[in-house]
Design a protein around this motif. Structure first.
Motif, PDB file in Angstrom:
ATOM      1  N   SER A 173      -8.362  11.766  -6.750  1.00  0.00           N
ATOM      2  CA  SER A 173      -9.035  10.901  -5.782  1.00  0.00           C
ATOM      3  C   SER A 173     -10.389  11.493  -5.396  1.00  0.00           C
ATOM      4  O   SER A 173     -11.396  10.781  -5.306  1.00  0.00           O
ATOM      5  CB  SER A 173      -8.144  10.753  -4.552  1.00  0.00           C
ATOM      6  OG  SER A 173      -8.426   9.570  -3.862  1.00  0.00           O
TER       7      SER A 173
ATOM      8  N   ARG B 101      -3.212   2.650 -12.314  1.00  0.00           N
ATOM      9  CA  ARG B 101      -4.329   3.502 -12.733  1.00  0.00           C
ATOM     10  C   ARG B 101      -3.881   4.961 -12.802  1.00  0.00           C
ATOM     11  O   ARG B 101      -4.207   5.682 -13.755  1.00  0.00           O
ATOM     12  CB  ARG B 101      -5.484   3.333 -11.747  1.00  0.00           C
ATOM     13  CG  ARG B 101      -6.792   4.037 -12.152  1.00  0.00           C
ATOM     14  CD  ARG B 101      -7.847   3.821 -11.076  1.00  0.00           C
ATOM     15  NE  ARG B 101      -9.107   4.450 -11.396  1.00  0.00           N
ATOM     16  CZ  ARG B 101     -10.127   3.838 -11.988  1.00  0.00           C
ATOM     17  NH1 ARG B 101     -10.019   2.568 -12.335  1.00  0.00           N
ATOM     18  NH2 ARG B 101     -11.246   4.487 -12.235  1.00  0.00           N
TER      19      ARG B 101
ATOM     20  N   ALA C 184      -3.875   0.745  -8.143  1.00  0.00           N
ATOM     21  CA  ALA C 184      -4.138   2.182  -8.160  1.00  0.00           C
ATOM     22  C   ALA C 184      -2.944   2.940  -8.734  1.00  0.00           C
ATOM     23  O   ALA C 184      -3.095   3.962  -9.418  1.00  0.00           O
ATOM     24  CB  ALA C 184      -4.461   2.670  -6.755  1.00  0.00           C
TER      25      ALA C 184
ATOM     26  N   ARG D 264      -5.927   8.078   3.262  1.00  0.00           N
ATOM     27  CA  ARG D 264      -6.092   7.241   2.077  1.00  0.00           C
ATOM     28  C   ARG D 264      -4.790   6.528   1.734  1.00  0.00           C
ATOM     29  O   ARG D 264      -3.705   7.107   1.851  1.00  0.00           O
ATOM     30  CB  ARG D 264      -6.536   8.098   0.889  1.00  0.00           C
ATOM     31  CG  ARG D 264      -7.966   8.597   1.002  1.00  0.00           C
ATOM     32  CD  ARG D 264      -8.341   9.566  -0.102  1.00  0.00           C
ATOM     33  NE  ARG D 264      -7.806  10.914   0.133  1.00  0.00           N
ATOM     34  CZ  ARG D 264      -8.286  12.025  -0.433  1.00  0.00           C
ATOM     35  NH1 ARG D 264      -9.312  11.931  -1.259  1.00  0.00           N
ATOM     36  NH2 ARG D 264      -7.752  13.195  -0.168  1.00  0.00           N
ATOM     37  N   SER D 265      -4.940   5.288   1.282  1.00  0.00           N
ATOM     38  CA  SER D 265      -3.785   4.544   0.800  1.00  0.00           C
ATOM     39  C   SER D 265      -4.186   3.800  -0.464  1.00  0.00           C
ATOM     40  O   SER D 265      -5.368   3.540  -0.705  1.00  0.00           O
ATOM     41  CB  SER D 265      -3.262   3.569   1.857  1.00  0.00           C
ATOM     42  OG  SER D 265      -4.292   2.672   2.261  1.00  0.00           O
ATOM     43  N   TYR D 266      -3.169   3.461  -1.286  1.00  0.00           N
ATOM     44  CA  TYR D 266      -3.436   2.946  -2.634  1.00  0.00           C
ATOM     45  C   TYR D 266      -2.565   1.727  -2.900  1.00  0.00           C
ATOM     46  O   TYR D 266      -1.399   1.688  -2.504  1.00  0.00           O
ATOM     47  CB  TYR D 266      -3.137   4.026  -3.673  1.00  0.00           C
ATOM     48  CG  TYR D 266      -3.908   5.308  -3.430  1.00  0.00           C
ATOM     49  CD1 TYR D 266      -5.129   5.523  -4.056  1.00  0.00           C
ATOM     50  CD2 TYR D 266      -3.411   6.282  -2.563  1.00  0.00           C
ATOM     51  CE1 TYR D 266      -5.838   6.686  -3.830  1.00  0.00           C
ATOM     52  CE2 TYR D 266      -4.120   7.452  -2.330  1.00  0.00           C
ATOM     53  CZ  TYR D 266      -5.341   7.655  -2.969  1.00  0.00           C
ATOM     54  OH  TYR D 266      -6.051   8.805  -2.724  1.00  0.00           O
ATOM     55  N   ASP D 267      -3.175   0.720  -3.573  1.00  0.00           N
ATOM     56  CA  ASP D 267      -2.416  -0.483  -3.890  1.00  0.00           C
ATOM     57  C   ASP D 267      -1.721  -0.321  -5.246  1.00  0.00           C
ATOM     58  O   ASP D 267      -1.790   0.738  -5.891  1.00  0.00           O
ATOM     59  CB  ASP D 267      -3.315  -1.716  -3.859  1.00  0.00           C
ATOM     60  CG  ASP D 267      -4.480  -1.606  -4.836  1.00  0.00           C
ATOM     61  OD1 ASP D 267      -4.417  -0.754  -5.764  1.00  0.00           O
ATOM     62  OD2 ASP D 267      -5.456  -2.373  -4.683  1.00  0.00           O
TER      63      ASP D 267
ATOM     64  N   LEU E 283       2.925   7.768  -3.475  1.00  0.00           N
ATOM     65  CA  LEU E 283       2.552   7.780  -4.883  1.00  0.00           C
ATOM     66  C   LEU E 283       3.196   8.956  -5.612  1.00  0.00           C
ATOM     67  O   LEU E 283       3.674   8.835  -6.743  1.00  0.00           O
ATOM     68  CB  LEU E 283       1.031   7.872  -5.033  1.00  0.00           C
ATOM     69  CG  LEU E 283       0.202   6.592  -4.901  1.00  0.00           C
ATOM     70  CD1 LEU E 283      -1.265   6.906  -5.177  1.00  0.00           C
ATOM     71  CD2 LEU E 283       0.695   5.513  -5.849  1.00  0.00           C
TER      72      LEU E 283
ATOM     73  N   LEU F 192      -9.414   8.220  -9.068  1.00  0.00           N
ATOM     74  CA  LEU F 192      -8.430   7.385  -8.384  1.00  0.00           C
ATOM     75  C   LEU F 192      -8.919   7.087  -6.971  1.00  0.00           C
ATOM     76  O   LEU F 192      -8.420   7.637  -5.980  1.00  0.00           O
ATOM     77  CB  LEU F 192      -7.076   8.117  -8.350  1.00  0.00           C
ATOM     78  CG  LEU F 192      -5.885   7.320  -7.826  1.00  0.00           C
ATOM     79  CD1 LEU F 192      -5.536   6.192  -8.785  1.00  0.00           C
ATOM     80  CD2 LEU F 192      -4.681   8.243  -7.623  1.00  0.00           C
TER      81      LEU F 192
ATOM     82  N   LEU G 216       0.840  -1.196   0.000  1.00  0.00           N
ATOM     83  CA  LEU G 216       0.000   0.000   0.000  1.00  0.00           C
ATOM     84  C   LEU G 216       0.880   1.253   0.000  1.00  0.00           C
ATOM     85  O   LEU G 216       1.971   1.259   0.555  1.00  0.00           O
ATOM     86  CB  LEU G 216      -0.917   0.005   1.218  1.00  0.00           C
ATOM     87  CG  LEU G 216      -1.999  -1.085   1.257  1.00  0.00           C
ATOM     88  CD1 LEU G 216      -2.777  -1.017   2.564  1.00  0.00           C
ATOM     89  CD2 LEU G 216      -2.946  -0.946   0.073  1.00  0.00           C
TER      90      LEU G 216
ATOM     91  N   PRO H 173      -9.336   5.552  -3.390  1.00  0.00           N
ATOM     92  CA  PRO H 173      -8.352   4.882  -2.524  1.00  0.00           C
ATOM     93  C   PRO H 173      -8.663   3.402  -2.379  1.00  0.00           C
ATOM     94  O   PRO H 173      -9.823   2.986  -2.392  1.00  0.00           O
ATOM     95  CB  PRO H 173      -8.499   5.627  -1.201  1.00  0.00           C
ATOM     96  CG  PRO H 173      -9.871   6.201  -1.222  1.00  0.00           C
ATOM     97  CD  PRO H 173     -10.166   6.525  -2.659  1.00  0.00           C
ATOM     98  N   SER H 174      -7.625   2.626  -2.255  1.00  0.00           N
ATOM     99  CA  SER H 174      -7.802   1.182  -2.063  1.00  0.00           C
ATOM    100  C   SER H 174      -8.131   0.853  -0.614  1.00  0.00           C
ATOM    101  O   SER H 174      -8.746  -0.181  -0.319  1.00  0.00           O
ATOM    102  CB  SER H 174      -6.513   0.443  -2.472  1.00  0.00           C
ATOM    103  OG  SER H 174      -6.116   0.800  -3.775  1.00  0.00           O
TER     104      SER H 174
END
Length: 323
Positions: A28, A53, A50, A44-47, A13, A33, A7, A35-36
């Motif tokens: 976001s 993406r 994402a 917020r966190s993103y995998d 990012l 976009l 994450l 958040p995951s």
């Protein structure tokens, strides 16, 4: 989370992609976009999906794809191939616009227009192709209002060769188009075109000479000049003397007149009567705008022959436009 998925925070990012934090946050917020995952504190966190993406979003934005279209691509409504094809067409149009702008700037730089003229040039050039074509067709339609016997024939001839400035014109085509617009917006030129859009028939080109004789003499003169032009002979060259002598000799024999300065001047005056250099100039400009090949045999022969006939004689008071 199963502990195997990496994450990323917004800051992470940003570091990995070079995209500003505020831009990622904006994407976001508008749902491009999502958040995951959110931490208990709401961050917020993103995998990795994402991350890909985001990279896709950035790539499409760099290609000037709007956010609405990007949303449709990410949602599966449009393929990247479809978007790329549309953007390629749009980019080609932008390139043509930029090239046109470049050539207009060159035209302005060369001609040295004042501010008012420069504004007119810009207004005329930025018209759409349809608007430019309407400007010409309105001019042609206006010829019929002149009421001359030759007006319908003149209008028909002009409709068969409408100047059409391409989307990516050369500097010469821009200059030719500007000169055409100056001519067709002039009432005096419209009157000249209504009378002489086409050269007179050979049998009518020599006033006072019997039709059959005139047709034969004009055809001979036209062919002689075309041959001289094809060989690169200028009317002021020594080589032009032989051409003139042959044409004058043919006229002298057919008309029963002696060869001499009087006959040469009589011929020059008759050819001037049967030729309008400004009308001929219009046709040359049309050829330039439409990028048509100029064939020596299709050029008006009168200017070349008139100059050659008067070679070595004092200049007349009336200037002879170049055609």
């Amino acid at each position: 989370m199963n502990g195997t998925t990496s994450l990323h925070s917004i800051g992470s990012l940003s570091t990995r992609t070079g995209v500003p934090v505020r831009t990622i946050r904006f994407y976001s917020d508008i749902g491009l976009l999502p958040p995951s995952h959110r931490t208990p504190a709401g961050y917020r966190s993103y995998d990795n999906a994402a991350l890909i993406r985001l990279q896709t979003i950035c790539a499409l934005r760099e290609l000037d794809v709007d956010l609405g279209t990007i949303r449709r691509v990410l949602g599966g409504e449009l393929s990247v191939a479809e978007v790329a094809a549309a953007r390629a067409d749009a980019t080609e149009l932008q390139i043509r616009v930029l090239r046109l702008r470049r050539n207009v700037l060159r035209h302005l730089a060369r001609r040295g227009h004042n501010p008012e003229e420069a504004a007119l040039v810009h207004q005329l050039i930025r018209r759409t192709s349809e608007e430019r074509r309407r400007l010409v067709t309105d001019f042609i339609d206006g010829l019929t209002a002149a009421g001359t016997p030759s007006a319908p024939t003149a209008a028909a001839a002009l409709r068969s060769a409408v100047p059409d400035l391409p989307d990516d014109p050369t500097d010469a085509q821009v200059a030719a188009w500007m000169e055409i617009t100056e001519l067709i917006t002039d009432d005096g030129f419209r009157a000249r075109m209504a009378h002489a859009a086409l050269p007179p028939a050979d049998e009518d080109a020599l006033p006072g000479v019997a039709a059959g004789t005139a047709a034969e003499l004009v055809a001979f003169a036209r062919q002689a000049v075309a041959t001289a032009r094809e060989s690169g002979t200028d009317p002021q060259d020594e080589e032009a003397v032989a051409v003139v002598d042959a044409v004058v000799a043919r006229f002298a024999s057919a008309l029963g007149r002696p060869v001499g300065p009087e006959l040469k001047e009589w011929m020059a005056e008759r050819f001037e009567e049967g030729h309008d250099p400004l009308v001929a100039r219009y046709w040359r400009l049309v050829w330039t705008v439409n990028d048509w090949q100029v064939l020596p045999g299709h050029l008006p022969f009168q200017p070349w022959l008139i100059e050659a006939l008067r070679r070595g004689r004092p200049e007349r008071d009336t200037p002879r436009p170049s055609v």
